[in-house]
Enzyme design. Structure first.
Site, PDB file in Angstrom:
ATOM      1  CG  HIS A 139      40.761  47.431  37.390  1.00 50.61           C
ATOM      2  ND1 HIS A 139      39.464  47.510  37.825  1.00 50.61           N
ATOM      3  CD2 HIS A 139      41.403  48.492  37.964  1.00 50.61           C
ATOM      4  CE1 HIS A 139      39.311  48.564  38.606  1.00 50.61           C
ATOM      5  NE2 HIS A 139      40.477  49.183  38.716  1.00 50.61           N
ATOM      6  CB  SER A 140      40.404  45.473  40.963  1.00 49.20           C
ATOM      7  OG  SER A 140      39.955  45.471  42.294  1.00 49.20           O
ATOM      8  CE1 TYR A 141      38.755  37.119  41.511  1.00 45.59           C
ATOM      9  CE2 TYR A 141      37.768  38.025  39.516  1.00 45.59           C
ATOM     10  CZ  TYR A 141      38.101  36.939  40.303  1.00 45.59           C
ATOM     11  OH  TYR A 141      37.764  35.661  39.892  1.00 45.59           O
TER      12      TYR A 141
END
Length: 238
Positions: free
Chosen positions: A76-78
């Site tokens: 998720h994300s980073y």
């Protein structure tokens, strides 16, 4: 049975998957949702030396120590950066890569390359008293797209500062075997904050098959706001 390895993004901890883990497990799958070094119950280990490589080591170490194979690796994300470098190191153990509203890097890129707005966070952290702490941002549409007051309170309880080195270290994608791993991209398309731009997904995956891109009508932290809908998508890959 498949093994789902869920990797949280910046500032979060493995606790953010609390609503998704039991749903995947109820479908008969093994689910692992670790907390990366420097967050949650390991926040005391945060420091200027903690970086992307630290988190890649976390995930590769978990995969090898637990002898996990055919892993559905979700970032998720980073953590799109984390799963990319992790897959580069142990491609034979990864069955599918899932970029969940995530950064999708090329070889040698850092977070600032993938998402230029990140450079401002890096500059502020390096000019701050600590020299390395990046505090959680406050997006205009709620905290990471989470708007329900009870959910916001719960989310705030698990957030901690991000070590700046995580946003500076480059991804390594120099193992040709990683290109054979199928990918899925899940985009959260509601209330995207100004300044956040998503790179277009090429029509073909690195393995030559058509790109697979799904959307959820919610904010960035879909594991909190739409856990059932997210689980339904993830189960298609198991």
């Amino acid at each position: 049975m498949s093994t789902y390895l869920l990797v949280h993004g910046a500032w979060h901890s493995g606790q953010c998957w609390e609503r998704v883990v039991p749903l995947l497990a109820a479908a008969g799958h093994r689910v692992v949702a670790p907390t990366l070094t420097g967050y949650g119950d390991t926040v005391h280990l945060a420091g200027p030396e903690v970086g992307l490589d630290t988190h890649v080591d976390n995930i590769v170490g978990l995969i090898t120590e637990e002898d996990l194979t055919d892993v559905v690796l979700v970032g998720h994300s980073y953590a799109g950066l984390v799963i990319s470098s992790a897959a580069n190191r142990v491609p034979e153990r990864i069955g599918h890569l899932v970029y969940l509203d995530a950064m999708v890097p090329e070889d040698g890129e850092s977070a600032a390359d993938v998402l230029p707005v990140t450079q401002g966070m890096i500059d502020q952290a390096m000019a701050s008293e600590s020299g390395w702490r990046v505090p959680p941002p406050e997006p205009p549409f709620g905290l990471f797209g989470v708007t329900e007051p009870a959910d916001v309170e719960w989310l705030r309880s698990m957030l901690s500062d991000q070590p700046v080195r995580c946003l500076q270290q480059p991804v390594r994608l120099d193992n040709p075997a990683v290109n054979a791993i199928p990918r899925t991209h899940i985009h959260c398309v509601a209330n995207v904050p100004q300044g956040i731009t998503r790179r277009p997904i090429p029509a073909l995956q690195p393995n030559g098959t058509p790109a697979q891109v799904w959307e959820l009508e919610t904010g960035h932290d879909c594991m909190i706001t739409m856990p059932a809908e997210l689980t339904e998508l993830l189960l298609k890959l198991g």
